[in-house]
Design a protein around this motif. Structure first.
Motif, PDB file in Angstrom:
ATOM      1  N   CYS A  23       0.827  -1.214   0.000  1.00 54.28           N
ATOM      2  CA  CYS A  23       0.000   0.000   0.000  1.00 54.28           C
ATOM      3  C   CYS A  23       0.856   1.256   0.000  1.00 54.28           C
ATOM      4  CB  CYS A  23      -0.963   0.003   1.168  1.00 54.28           C
ATOM      5  SG  CYS A  23      -1.517  -1.615   1.656  1.00 54.28           S
ATOM      6  N   ILE A  70       2.755  -4.927  17.943  1.00 55.04           N
ATOM      7  CA  ILE A  70       2.039  -3.819  17.310  1.00 55.04           C
ATOM      8  C   ILE A  70       2.222  -2.535  18.113  1.00 55.04           C
ATOM      9  CG2 ILE A  70      -0.271  -2.954  16.808  1.00 55.04           C
ATOM     10  CD1 ILE A  70      -0.976  -5.641  15.715  1.00 55.04           C
ATOM     11  N   VAL A  97      -1.802  10.650   4.987  1.00 54.35           N
ATOM     12  CA  VAL A  97      -2.325   9.592   5.841  1.00 54.35           C
ATOM     13  C   VAL A  97      -1.375   8.388   5.893  1.00 54.35           C
ATOM     14  CG1 VAL A  97      -3.668   8.468   4.041  1.00 54.35           C
ATOM     15  CG2 VAL A  97      -4.439   8.307   6.369  1.00 54.35           C
ATOM     16  N   LEU A 101       0.027   5.211   8.784  1.00 52.20           N
ATOM     17  CA  LEU A 101      -0.196   3.854   8.272  1.00 52.20           C
ATOM     18  C   LEU A 101       1.074   3.011   8.225  1.00 52.20           C
ATOM     19  CD1 LEU A 101      -2.853   4.264   5.479  1.00 52.20           C
ATOM     20  CD2 LEU A 101      -3.110   3.382   7.762  1.00 52.20           C
ATOM     21  N   VAL A 104       0.785  -0.103  10.243  1.00 49.31           N
ATOM     22  CA  VAL A 104       0.172  -1.343   9.774  1.00 49.31           C
ATOM     23  C   VAL A 104       0.886  -1.917   8.553  1.00 49.31           C
ATOM     24  CG1 VAL A 104      -2.158  -1.260  10.699  1.00 49.31           C
ATOM     25  CG2 VAL A 104      -1.607   0.099   8.707  1.00 49.31           C
ATOM     26  N   LEU A 109       5.739  -5.837  10.795  1.00 58.79           N
ATOM     27  CA  LEU A 109       5.218  -6.918  11.635  1.00 58.79           C
ATOM     28  C   LEU A 109       5.780  -8.260  11.159  1.00 58.79           C
ATOM     29  CD1 LEU A 109       3.316  -7.337  14.000  1.00 58.79           C
ATOM     30  CD2 LEU A 109       1.540  -7.894  12.378  1.00 58.79           C
TER      31      LEU A 109
ATOM     32  N   ILE B  77      -4.582   1.693  16.671  1.00 60.23           N
ATOM     33  CA  ILE B  77      -4.218   0.336  16.281  1.00 60.23           C
ATOM     34  C   ILE B  77      -4.590  -0.649  17.376  1.00 60.23           C
ATOM     35  CG2 ILE B  77      -1.837   0.264  17.078  1.00 60.23           C
ATOM     36  CD1 ILE B  77      -1.364  -0.871  14.163  1.00 60.23           C
ATOM     37  N   THR B 110      -6.605  -7.109  11.171  1.00 61.82           N
ATOM     38  CA  THR B 110      -5.833  -6.177  11.997  1.00 61.82           C
ATOM     39  C   THR B 110      -4.822  -5.395  11.166  1.00 61.82           C
ATOM     40  OG1 THR B 110      -5.941  -7.922  13.622  1.00 61.82           O
ATOM     41  CG2 THR B 110      -4.604  -6.012  14.173  1.00 61.82           C
ATOM     42  N   VAL B 111      -4.154  -6.088  10.240  1.00 57.35           N
ATOM     43  CA  VAL B 111      -3.138  -5.398   9.455  1.00 57.35           C
ATOM     44  C   VAL B 111      -3.679  -4.927   8.103  1.00 57.35           C
ATOM     45  CG1 VAL B 111      -1.031  -6.280  10.461  1.00 57.35           C
ATOM     46  CG2 VAL B 111      -2.263  -7.659   8.806  1.00 57.35           C
ATOM     47  N   CYS B 113      -4.733  -2.117   5.995  1.00 61.21           N
ATOM     48  CA  CYS B 113      -4.585  -0.679   6.196  1.00 61.21           C
ATOM     49  C   CYS B 113      -5.845   0.080   5.835  1.00 61.21           C
ATOM     50  CB  CYS B 113      -3.371  -0.115   5.485  1.00 61.21           C
ATOM     51  SG  CYS B 113      -2.866  -0.931   4.010  1.00 61.21           S
ATOM     52  N   MET B 116      -7.532   0.888   9.286  1.00 61.97           N
ATOM     53  CA  MET B 116      -6.762   1.962   9.930  1.00 61.97           C
ATOM     54  C   MET B 116      -6.919   3.254   9.127  1.00 61.97           C
ATOM     55  SD  MET B 116      -4.525   2.508  12.399  1.00 61.97           S
ATOM     56  CE  MET B 116      -3.202   3.651  12.793  1.00 61.97           C
ATOM     57  N   GLY B 117      -6.902   3.104   7.797  1.00 56.13           N
ATOM     58  CA  GLY B 117      -6.991   4.269   6.912  1.00 56.13           C
ATOM     59  C   GLY B 117      -8.269   5.057   7.126  1.00 56.13           C
ATOM     60  N   VAL B 120      -8.247   6.994  10.433  1.00 57.08           N
ATOM     61  CA  VAL B 120      -7.425   8.211  10.406  1.00 57.08           C
ATOM     62  C   VAL B 120      -8.066   9.269   9.518  1.00 57.08           C
ATOM     63  CG1 VAL B 120      -5.190   9.150   9.779  1.00 57.08           C
ATOM     64  CG2 VAL B 120      -5.321   6.933  10.881  1.00 57.08           C
TER      65      VAL B 120
END
Lengths: 206, 196
Positions: A23, A70, A97, A101, A104, A109, B77, B110-111, B113, B116-117, B120
């Motif tokens: 991403c 995390i 943004v 990010l 994540v 990870l 998160i 969870t991961v 994005c 999360m995106g 935010v």
């Protein structure tokens, strides 16, 4: 050590080989400047997270290890966010943004889970540096092609009167704008990946 | 912004996968067959909607009053991670068949994005609670739409004769690129025309 570094840059290149962290790689690769900025930020978080995870691996119970990792990663992301805001607000604006990010980003990870929690601090640092460098390299390649085709320019460092932007004659006046947009990014990464596959296949045949 | 505008924006105009590159990892990883792709799509919709609502509440009732907005990334998160865990447990208890269908995909969110995106982005654009919730649903539906189209195309691609270096991910990227190109037809002008 050098072997491990090489392996983590090339053979386990996060973008082209493992397809992790796509991403941010595609989103910020419109210009070389943004791509390098993103690469360095990710490298920093990766390094910090890997050092801490490998130091703490004996203290974290394995059942809650993912949330623990995390939190470590998110903390380093928050640090990067603050540093960027303070020293380079322009880059912070451009990345938008995608700075929060980083938390994540699966590369980080992934390397914490697959490498740092099984290895000593020294080797984890080398692996993190390799992964970060591999990510930055891949980002740079994508950004170079997208900027070249999408705007017809190549941005280098500004030296003296030279502003650091090379305009390709013919292409700069009529660039293929699609490469600056989402669709172009997917095509660039597809062809880069296919090219690398082709290279490795040719090597194997020899 | 009206709710319809938000829905159209996040499903079509700025589809997270095809224009914003958010949530690509599960998009490429889980789009090999239609069934698991739809499962993943609905799971993401569910988590994104609730996550957007809860992060909005945390942002406005905890982070801002106590002046600790620099903890945003860490807080969000953690919320998403624990939410995913909670959803997993609830679904397991209430609807075992659904849990079986979604099972492995739930922890993966969870991961993602995308989730999360939207958390935010919703706080940055200053949506209110209901708008955040609707935006979360719309983002999830956009993801579902993209992953569903992708999975149907990929199922057919399996039968095609693809040049060897393009097998696997590269061809998937090209398909995504073509989809992104067709989605370029939807832009802000569409919103203005539809809603005046």
């Amino acid at each position: 050590m050098l072997k491990l570094f090489n392996k983590s840059i090339l053979k386990e290149n996060p973008i082209f080989v493992m397809a992790l962290g796509l991403c941010p790689a595609l989103a910020v690769s419109t210009t070389i400047e943004n791509a390098l900025g993103m690469g360095i930020c990710t490298l920093f978080v990766l390094l910090g997270a890997n050092i801490f995870v490998s130091l703490l691996k004996d203290f974290i119970p394995s059942k809650v290890r993912i949330p623990a990792y995390i939190v470590v990663i998110a903390t380093f992301t928050a640090i990067v966010e603050m540093i960027l805001q303070a020293f380079s607000p322009e880059l912070y604006q451009n990345l938008g943004v995608f700075v929060p990010l980083i938390a994540v980003n699966c590369i980080i990870l992934g390397s914490a889970e697959a490498f740092a929690n099984k290895n000593k601090v020294g080797t984890s640092i080398v692996y993190a540096l390799g992964q970060g460098a591999g990510f930055t390299l891949a980002l740079f390649m994508i950004a170079f092609l997208r900027e070249l085709l999408g705007t017809g320019t190549v941005t280098l460092l500004a030296i003296g009167t030279f502003d650091g932007v090379i305009r390709i004659p013919g292409l700069a006046s009529a660039p293929i704008r699609m490469f600056g947009l989402a669709a172009g990014a997917f095509f660039v990464i597809a062809f880069l990946q296919a090219f690398l596959n082709w290279q490795t296949m040719r090597k194997k045949e020899k | 912004m009206s709710y319809i505008a938000i829905i159209i924006t996040y499903i079509i105009v700025s589809n997270f996968i095809l224009t914003q590159f958010l949530g690509l990892c599960p998009f490429l990883g889980v789009s090999k067959n239609v069934e698991s792709a739809t499962g993943m799509g609905f799971a993401v919709t569910f988590v994104a909607a609730i996550a957007a609502l809860i992060t909005w509440a945390v942002q406005n009732y905890i982070l801002i009053p106590f002046n600790i907005t620099f903890l945003q990334t860490v807080a969000f998160i953690l919320i998403i991670a624990s939410l995913v865990q909670l959803v997993e447990m609830v679904v397991q208890k209430v609807a075992p068949p659904l849990y079986k269908a979604l099972g492995i995909f739930l922890p993966l969110i969870t991961v993602n994005c995308g989730v999360m995106g939207i958390a935010v982005i919703a706080t940055r654009t200053g949506y209110n609670a209901m708008e955040s919730f609707v935006a979360g649903i719309a983002v999830g539906l956009g993801f579902l739409l993209a992953i569903f189209i992708m999975a149907t195309i990929r199922e057919r691609l399996d039968l095609e004769d693809i040049p060897k270096p393009f097998k696997g991910l590269p061809i998937a990227f090209i398909v995504t690129g073509l989809m992104a190109m067709s989605f370029m037809a939807f832009d802000r002008a569409l919103l203005n025309n539809l809603l005046g």
